[in-house]
Design an enzyme around this catalytic site. Sequence first.
Site, PDB file in Angstrom:
ATOM      1  N   HIS A 119      -2.874   9.068  12.298  1.00  0.00           N
ATOM      2  CA  HIS A 119      -2.100  10.099  11.859  1.00  0.00           C
ATOM      3  C   HIS A 119      -2.751  11.040  10.712  1.00  0.00           C
ATOM      4  CE1 HIS A 119      -0.724   6.814   8.661  1.00  0.00           C
ATOM      5  NE2 HIS A 119      -1.640   7.378   8.345  1.00  0.00           N
ATOM      6  N   HIS A 159       1.664   8.057   1.461  1.00  0.00           N
ATOM      7  CA  HIS A 159       0.418   8.305   0.530  1.00  0.00           C
ATOM      8  C   HIS A 159       0.474   9.076  -0.552  1.00  0.00           C
ATOM      9  CE1 HIS A 159      -0.612   8.440   5.107  1.00  0.00           C
ATOM     10  NE2 HIS A 159      -1.751   8.035   4.890  1.00  0.00           N
ATOM     11  N   HIS A 183     -12.056   4.473   9.720  1.00  0.00           N
ATOM     12  CA  HIS A 183     -12.310   5.509   8.709  1.00  0.00           C
ATOM     13  C   HIS A 183     -12.477   4.805   7.290  1.00  0.00           C
ATOM     14  CE1 HIS A 183      -8.048   5.794   8.554  1.00  0.00           C
ATOM     15  NE2 HIS A 183      -8.113   6.577   7.690  1.00  0.00           N
ATOM     16  N   GLU A 189      -5.135   0.291   7.957  1.00  0.00           N
ATOM     17  CA  GLU A 189      -3.703   0.778   8.804  1.00  0.00           C
ATOM     18  C   GLU A 189      -3.489   0.300   9.856  1.00  0.00           C
ATOM     19  OE1 GLU A 189      -3.986   5.479   6.342  1.00  0.00           O
ATOM     20  OE2 GLU A 189      -4.574   5.043   8.505  1.00  0.00           O
TER      21      GLU A 189
END
Length: 280
Positions: free
Chosen positions: A12, A59, A193, A240
Site C-alpha cells: 500500500h 499511519h 522496506h 506489515e
Amino acid sequence: MAKITAGIATSHVPAIGAAFDQGRTQDEYWKPVFDGYEWVKQFEKLEDPDVIILCYNDHASSMMLDVVPTFALGMAEEFEVADEGWGRRPVPTVIGDPVFAAHLAEQLVIDNFDLTLMNEMAVDHGLTVPLSLMFGQREEWPVRVIPLAVNVTQFPTPSGERCWQLGAAIRDAVQSYPAGLNVQIWGTGGMSHQLQGERAGLINPEFDNAFLDKLADDPEDLRKITRLDYLREAGTEGIELIMWLIMRGALGEKVEELHRFYHVPASNTAVGHIVFRPVD
C-alpha cells in the site's frame, strides 16, 4: 450464509496513490507497477464482492501514539479519507457495513479476540491505495468496506501466529452470518522496506519471493517468523506482512493461487500482490 470467496494481498505504498492521483500511471517509472494490477481489476469486475474486510495499518492518521490498539475494527456507516499532511486523496468516502461489522465484533469477542471498536475513524493510504489499485478511478467505491486496523508501528506488535488465529476466527464469524454475502478479505502493506536509519532503502527480493511461495502451500513457516526476523530480513516496515497472514488464515487450509505480481522498485520499496481462492 456469508462466504469468503477470495483473499487478496497487496502493498500500500503512499507514492503509488500520489502517482495514481496525479495521472502518472503510464510514466516510465510507474507503468510496470500499475500494469501488474490490470489482471485484478478485471477479476474484481467479475467477482463483484459485497463486502471487503480490509486489513491495514493506520499511519498516525486516526490513531495517534497516545492510543495504539492492537486490532481495531471499523464499525461506522462511512469512513472519511484522512489528510496525512498534504491534503486528502481525491478518492470517494469509504462506505462501511455496520450491521455486518457488529456481527463480526460479537463473534470475535466470543472467540476470545478483544477488539477496539471504532465508531468514527478516518482512513489513510493504507486502505485507500489498495482500493484504487483494485478498482481504479471511481466516483464511488463499488463495495462496502470493513476496516481492520492492525498495530505494526509501536512495540509490542501482534505476532504472526496471533494474526493467523484472528484470520481463522474471522472465517468462522463470516460463515455464521445468516445473510448471503460475497465477502473478500484483503491483507495490505509490505513487502520488504525500510524508511529510516542506516539501512533506509533496504529491499530483500529473496525474502519477499520466499514469503509469496510459502503463503499458498507452506504458511506454517510464515506463522513462526518473529518480529526480530522481520526487522533483520525485511527492514523496519517489513512487519506489515503480518497483515497478509490475517488474510491467509481466513481462507482455510487450502487455497488456489490465481495471480501473483512482484516488482522492484516503487518509491524505494518492493511491491507485492497475490490473489487466492479458498478451496473447500
